[in-house]
Design an enzyme around this catalytic site. Sequence first.
Site, mmCIF file in Angstrom:
data_model
loop_
_atom_site.group_PDB
_atom_site.id
_atom_site.type_symbol
_atom_site.label_atom_id
_atom_site.label_comp_id
_atom_site.label_asym_id
_atom_site.label_seq_id
_atom_site.Cartn_x
_atom_site.Cartn_y
_atom_site.Cartn_z
ATOM 1 C CG ASP A 188 -38.292 52.945 36.267
ATOM 2 O OD1 ASP A 188 -37.074 52.834 36.384
ATOM 3 O OD2 ASP A 188 -38.844 53.998 35.911
ATOM 4 C CG ASN A 189 -37.659 53.225 31.692
ATOM 5 O OD1 ASN A 189 -38.801 53.505 32.045
ATOM 6 N ND2 ASN A 189 -36.711 54.129 31.614
ATOM 7 C CG ASP A 221 -41.012 55.317 29.381
ATOM 8 O OD1 ASP A 221 -41.375 56.339 28.766
ATOM 9 O OD2 ASP A 221 -40.955 55.262 30.611
ATOM 10 C CG ASP A 262 -46.383 68.859 33.674
ATOM 11 O OD1 ASP A 262 -46.124 67.682 33.363
ATOM 12 O OD2 ASP A 262 -46.016 69.839 32.990
ATOM 13 N N GLY A 263 -47.586 65.628 34.936
ATOM 14 C CA GLY A 263 -48.329 64.542 34.308
ATOM 15 C C GLY A 263 -48.528 64.698 32.818
ATOM 16 N N GLY A 319 -43.664 55.047 40.076
ATOM 17 C CA GLY A 319 -44.921 54.478 39.610
ATOM 18 C C GLY A 319 -45.355 55.296 38.412
#
Length: 469
Positions: free
Chosen positions: A263-264, A273, A128-129, A93
């Site tokens: 997912d890409n 992406d 870590d986002g 996600g």
Amino acid sequence: MRAEPQPSRYIADPAITALADWIGAPVEAADFPETIMRFRNDRWAASVGLDSLDDAAWIRHFGRFEPLDGNLPRPLALKYHGHQFRVYNPDIGDGRGFLFAQMRGADGRLLDLGTKGSGQTPYSRAGDGRLTLKGAVREILATEMLEALGVNTSKTFSVVETGEQLQRGDEPSPTRSAVMVRLNHSHIRIGTFQRLVALEDADNMAQLVDYCLTQFPGPLPPDDAPGRDEPAVILLHQVVERMADLAASYMVAGFVHGVLNTDNMNIAGESFDYGPWRWLPTWNPGFTAAYFDHGGLYAFGRQPEALHWNCGQLAVALRLLADTEPLVAAMNRFGDLYMAAIARRWCWRLGVQPRGAEADTALVSTCEQHMRDAAIGPGAFFFTHRGGRGHAEGDLADALAGYESVADGHEYWSDAAPQSMLIEEVEAIWSAIDQRDDWSVLDNKIAQLRRMGEAHGEPPEPAGHARPG
């Protein structure tokens, strides 16, 4: 000449709210220690009526993520599953990004603003986002080059440096951080459908199909296609057409995406992406972009296969709503659609008028062999022989004979060499920023790439079709 993005007024339309109770989780952006604007794409900001924002407002919206007027009150981290290097993963996600806003472009189509590096979400797992500044610079370069070469791509909309020091295992650390905003037509992925079929959620699958057909309209299936009136079948036909064209555009551009996981892949057929991307130094079907792609699954020459396989995963998910036969019929169109897209895009980049399937296929094959024999890449080849101007011998001369030039007299074609994007230049551009904080090298490269795009002009459309991007 390439058409510039058309100016538009800002028209907020957060259409995703119709799906918000199941498609994502509301999140907050990270509170960054600094927000230094490094890149704002006013060309594309004008297309959604946001170019009039002053720098302070730009930072508030795209560095601090204050909501845009009338738009999503909180960002949505989207939920999806996906195949990653053909291994199914239900535990993914938006882990370092979210959907920030939606609005209408000048053509009335829905556009998304999504982020990368905006902080942790419920789907961050151990991450870590964050995004490295180098990763953001690389995405600017990838999207600008791809746009110039006619690929249907997301646009890098904004890059803000955020003042954190990041640790990364695959590059020198600590390294500078950034948050990036991208503009594209959809963040609905094939993996979004895969999640719903895994949950056996037919009601929301039907709602998602309807959303996609409404927001990203395309042509109807051929008259003789089975199930051509069924929404799920219509959607698959449209996605297959878009993915076949996307695959062809990668090949003609000499581009290797590197991570073509489900997912890409979005249902608008846009490339987005960008991680370990590369451009070919020479025409080599086995060339890979990702150091971890040990088996060459996403090698340059296998990209059409990868996109076809990903379409197959969408077909599997849509079995929740439709019978197998019409879905297989849609999948079976990919090969012919891809070959037609290769021919028209090849002739477009070569600057010649197409002559028909047989001649154009032979032309492509001969040109590929010439590049292999001469150990050159497509950038050099197309530049040299644009409009039939190069000195060709042997089989290449025979293949080019009879093709009429449609190339214009743009001054770019008189340059000493074409624009390129090989890894050495990418590293040099980053080094100027990293070592001297010199952004002029990047700014100049962007200007040169946009000039190349003007020289190429708009890429060709399939007959009777309109690209969603």
